[in-house]
Design a protein around this motif. Sequence first.
Motif, PDB file in Angstrom:
ATOM      1  N   LEU A 198       0.831  -1.198   0.000  1.00 30.53           N
ATOM      2  CA  LEU A 198       0.000   0.000   0.000  1.00 30.53           C
ATOM      3  C   LEU A 198       0.869   1.252   0.000  1.00 30.53           C
ATOM      4  N   SER A 199       1.930   1.263   0.840  1.00 29.30           N
ATOM      5  CA  SER A 199       2.754   2.465   0.907  1.00 29.30           C
ATOM      6  C   SER A 199       3.549   2.653  -0.378  1.00 29.30           C
ATOM      7  N   MET A 200       3.812   1.540  -1.104  1.00 30.94           N
ATOM      8  CA  MET A 200       4.520   1.644  -2.376  1.00 30.94           C
ATOM      9  C   MET A 200       3.606   2.216  -3.460  1.00 30.94           C
ATOM     10  N   MET A 201       2.318   1.856  -3.394  1.00 30.96           N
ATOM     11  CA  MET A 201       1.400   2.215  -4.484  1.00 30.96           C
ATOM     12  C   MET A 201       0.647   3.512  -4.230  1.00 30.96           C
ATOM     13  N   ALA A 202       0.396   3.829  -2.939  1.00 27.48           N
ATOM     14  CA  ALA A 202      -0.535   4.913  -2.656  1.00 27.48           C
ATOM     15  C   ALA A 202       0.151   6.262  -2.670  1.00 27.48           C
ATOM     16  N   SER A 203      -0.269   7.144  -3.576  1.00 29.42           N
ATOM     17  CA  SER A 203       0.166   8.527  -3.491  1.00 29.42           C
ATOM     18  C   SER A 203      -1.061   9.338  -3.081  1.00 29.42           C
ATOM     19  N   LYS A 204      -0.843  10.623  -2.908  1.00 33.69           N
ATOM     20  CA  LYS A 204      -1.936  11.492  -2.459  1.00 33.69           C
ATOM     21  C   LYS A 204      -3.177  11.343  -3.334  1.00 33.69           C
ATOM     22  N   GLY A 205      -4.318  11.268  -2.713  1.00 33.58           N
ATOM     23  CA  GLY A 205      -5.558  11.211  -3.480  1.00 33.58           C
ATOM     24  C   GLY A 205      -5.905   9.831  -3.986  1.00 33.58           C
ATOM     25  N   MET A 206      -5.007   8.835  -3.747  1.00 39.08           N
ATOM     26  CA  MET A 206      -5.259   7.504  -4.295  1.00 39.08           C
ATOM     27  C   MET A 206      -5.783   6.528  -3.235  1.00 39.08           C
ATOM     28  N   MET A 207      -5.706   6.903  -1.959  1.00 41.55           N
ATOM     29  CA  MET A 207      -6.149   6.004  -0.889  1.00 41.55           C
ATOM     30  C   MET A 207      -7.611   5.606  -1.046  1.00 41.55           C
ATOM     31  N   VAL A 208      -8.382   6.482  -1.669  1.00 42.73           N
ATOM     32  CA  VAL A 208      -9.806   6.214  -1.836  1.00 42.73           C
ATOM     33  C   VAL A 208     -10.030   4.906  -2.613  1.00 42.73           C
ATOM     34  N   PHE A 209      -9.112   4.582  -3.537  1.00 42.66           N
ATOM     35  CA  PHE A 209      -9.289   3.358  -4.320  1.00 42.66           C
ATOM     36  C   PHE A 209      -9.003   2.114  -3.476  1.00 42.66           C
ATOM     37  N   PHE A 210      -8.044   2.264  -2.563  1.00 42.49           N
ATOM     38  CA  PHE A 210      -7.777   1.169  -1.625  1.00 42.49           C
ATOM     39  C   PHE A 210      -9.026   0.902  -0.773  1.00 42.49           C
ATOM     40  N   LEU A 211      -9.608   1.976  -0.239  1.00 42.74           N
ATOM     41  CA  LEU A 211     -10.792   1.817   0.610  1.00 42.74           C
ATOM     42  C   LEU A 211     -11.967   1.266  -0.194  1.00 42.74           C
ATOM     43  N   LEU A 212     -12.100   1.746  -1.437  1.00 39.37           N
ATOM     44  CA  LEU A 212     -13.159   1.228  -2.301  1.00 39.37           C
ATOM     45  C   LEU A 212     -13.016  -0.282  -2.469  1.00 39.37           C
ATOM     46  N   GLY A 213     -11.779  -0.730  -2.742  1.00 39.56           N
ATOM     47  CA  GLY A 213     -11.546  -2.163  -2.905  1.00 39.56           C
ATOM     48  C   GLY A 213     -11.869  -2.925  -1.630  1.00 39.56           C
ATOM     49  N   PHE A 214     -11.456  -2.369  -0.487  1.00 39.79           N
ATOM     50  CA  PHE A 214     -11.705  -3.054   0.785  1.00 39.79           C
ATOM     51  C   PHE A 214     -13.206  -3.186   1.064  1.00 39.79           C
ATOM     52  N   PHE A 215     -13.931  -2.053   0.996  1.00 41.06           N
ATOM     53  CA  PHE A 215     -15.347  -2.098   1.371  1.00 41.06           C
ATOM     54  C   PHE A 215     -16.183  -2.885   0.372  1.00 41.06           C
ATOM     55  N   ALA A 216     -15.796  -2.833  -0.910  1.00 45.78           N
ATOM     56  CA  ALA A 216     -16.531  -3.623  -1.901  1.00 45.78           C
ATOM     57  C   ALA A 216     -16.425  -5.107  -1.557  1.00 45.78           C
ATOM     58  N   CYS A 217     -15.219  -5.546  -1.129  1.00 39.21           N
ATOM     59  CA  CYS A 217     -15.060  -6.955  -0.783  1.00 39.21           C
ATOM     60  C   CYS A 217     -15.690  -7.273   0.574  1.00 39.21           C
ATOM     61  N   ALA A 218     -15.550  -6.340   1.545  1.00 33.80           N
ATOM     62  CA  ALA A 218     -16.057  -6.606   2.888  1.00 33.80           C
ATOM     63  C   ALA A 218     -17.585  -6.676   2.901  1.00 33.80           C
ATOM     64  N   TYR A 219     -18.239  -5.728   2.219  1.00 38.93           N
ATOM     65  CA  TYR A 219     -19.703  -5.685   2.281  1.00 38.93           C
ATOM     66  C   TYR A 219     -20.382  -6.485   1.179  1.00 38.93           C
ATOM     67  N   LEU A 220     -19.811  -6.447  -0.027  1.00 35.49           N
ATOM     68  CA  LEU A 220     -20.488  -7.091  -1.164  1.00 35.49           C
ATOM     69  C   LEU A 220     -19.998  -8.512  -1.386  1.00 35.49           C
ATOM     70  N   GLY A 221     -18.939  -8.914  -0.675  1.00 31.30           N
ATOM     71  CA  GLY A 221     -18.448 -10.273  -0.804  1.00 31.30           C
ATOM     72  C   GLY A 221     -17.745 -10.566  -2.117  1.00 31.30           C
ATOM     73  N   LEU A 222     -17.216  -9.530  -2.777  1.00 35.01           N
ATOM     74  CA  LEU A 222     -16.449  -9.781  -3.996  1.00 35.01           C
ATOM     75  C   LEU A 222     -15.122 -10.461  -3.625  1.00 35.01           C
ATOM     76  N   ASP A 223     -14.549 -11.224  -4.566  1.00 33.68           N
ATOM     77  CA  ASP A 223     -13.198 -11.738  -4.319  1.00 33.68           C
ATOM     78  C   ASP A 223     -12.179 -10.897  -5.097  1.00 33.68           C
ATOM     79  N   VAL A 224     -10.881 -11.303  -5.028  1.00 39.14           N
ATOM     80  CA  VAL A 224      -9.836 -10.474  -5.628  1.00 39.14           C
ATOM     81  C   VAL A 224     -10.008 -10.381  -7.148  1.00 39.14           C
ATOM     82  N   THR A 225     -10.446 -11.476  -7.779  1.00 39.92           N
ATOM     83  CA  THR A 225     -10.689 -11.436  -9.229  1.00 39.92           C
ATOM     84  C   THR A 225     -11.737 -10.380  -9.546  1.00 39.92           C
ATOM     85  N   GLY A 226     -12.853 -10.452  -8.814  1.00 47.71           N
ATOM     86  CA  GLY A 226     -13.952  -9.527  -9.081  1.00 47.71           C
ATOM     87  C   GLY A 226     -13.511  -8.083  -8.925  1.00 47.71           C
TER      88      GLY A 226
END
Lengths: 264, 278
Positions: A198-226
């Motif tokens: 995460l620290s290698m990939m995340a620059s300013k303004g990009m953390m939102v995509f990390f959180l989007l990926g996390f919550f989409a998987c946590a709440y919607l049950g998507l897997d890494v492929t999805g």
Amino acid sequence: MNSIGMAVLIGLVAVFAMLDSRLLGRLNFEQPLITSTIIGIVLGNPAAGLASGATIELMSMGLVQVGAATPPDMVMGGIIATSFAILTGSDPETAVAIAIPIAVLGQLLGVTFRTIIAALGHRADVAIEKGNFREATNYHILWGTILYSTMYFVPVFLAIYLGTDFVQAVVDAIPAWITAGLNFAAKLLTAYGLALLLSMMASKGMMVFFLLGFFACAYLGLDVTGISIFGVLLALILLSIKGSGSAAAAGVDDDYDPLEDEDF
Amino acid sequence: MTDNTTAIQVSPNKRYSQYFWRSWAIQDSWNYERQMNMGFLYGIAPTIDRLYPDENDPEQVAKRKEAYERHMAFYNCTPQTSAFVLGLASSMEEEYARDPENFDPETINAVKTSLMGPLSGIGDSFFQGTIRTIAFGLGTALAMQGSILGPVLAMVISAAFSVPITWYAGKFGYEMGNSFLERLQSGAMEKIMYACGIVGLMAIGGMVATLIGITTPLTFSEGTVVLQDILNGIVPMVLDLGAVMGMYYLIKRNVKTTWMLAICILGGIALSAFGLLA
């Protein structure tokens, strides 16, 4: 199979893993998931190799760094740990805890060898000066291959040949609360590896995509492929929206550049 | 003018396969001093040898020495994207051999040096960040279910990007030379980095939610209130997110790797032994 033969075979798997980054542009054969599976096949227990490969891969994710890496060498650590796990019947998590000190020693050997190769660079300068062109390129393709292979073969061979009985004794003596603790520590190491990525990939303004990926998987049950598929689609959508001014360029550095509004 | 009728000709495919294999082999003598310098020399050596093949002509031998020495300079780049630099530098060496009067050989190393930074940045974040994360995230998830397809799929995905990108990077570098360079600098690079960042970060987010699995065994009121159930009702996998964000904070504070590993292993054993987390 006798123990020397086994140690030699595992040493050769280690050489193969090393040459992945030396000769194949780091095609990823060196990753623990792959090397552990190969070791499982070599030792006649593919299922155990696969299982410890998955565990060690998660623990080492992000720890296998590029170039002048100094964290414990998880390529070597993973190979030794899987071998111990299969040969002694211990948990992969416990085996990693035992393998890490050996991998740190292996890393010291790596520092020495990379310094020796720097000295070979000066031999190559001299060879060019004398017009011995083939000798100059041989320092790279011949001596480089030999030194890097030795750097992996020797510690892995010695660890397996001399260490298995010792490791067996240690594993038998470990109380249950430590084993449970190591299993949890493995989860923390996975979290650490992902945080490094995460620290290698995340620059300013990009953390939102990390959180989007996390919550989409946590709440919607998507897997890494999805989530990867949605990620590609989202990137295409955002790139096609011109002049939004809200997008930022991702970089390995922390600098912030507005996405330029030009034709692709 | 040097007599260039002596230069040896080869088929384009032979040339591109040399760029390909020798870019992959660029780390074979990685060292602390000039890093991939000998690797780059090994890559460009066949091109130089073809340009100055006559070992009995002192002028050609001098040119060949000069070129070999030039490519012993410090170099470091992701192998796959480095193929582009190798192709480009090869076409520049050929240009210099054709027209030594008007071509300043110093520009060859200047171009190498100016390209290796951005191409390493894009190469590392694409191959080590995005592709490896996705390939091994998927592969590990399959392997955890006991499927041998896990490692196979991880390697197929890795190769599906590494092989064509290395091949075409070398080809484009050689064929398009400087014009391709200008196109890359006109914003395409940032767009690729941006897209890689989105996909990679979303995949990392997904892996945090699916691959760690931290739980708490804590219960209250004689076991009727299970803390984990309450947490699941508010935000699922919140302990995993918390652990990663905590680690991320420490990494940003430049806590050393050794300390981080000590925290993970010793802290992990302690938290587990006190029955707080599992």
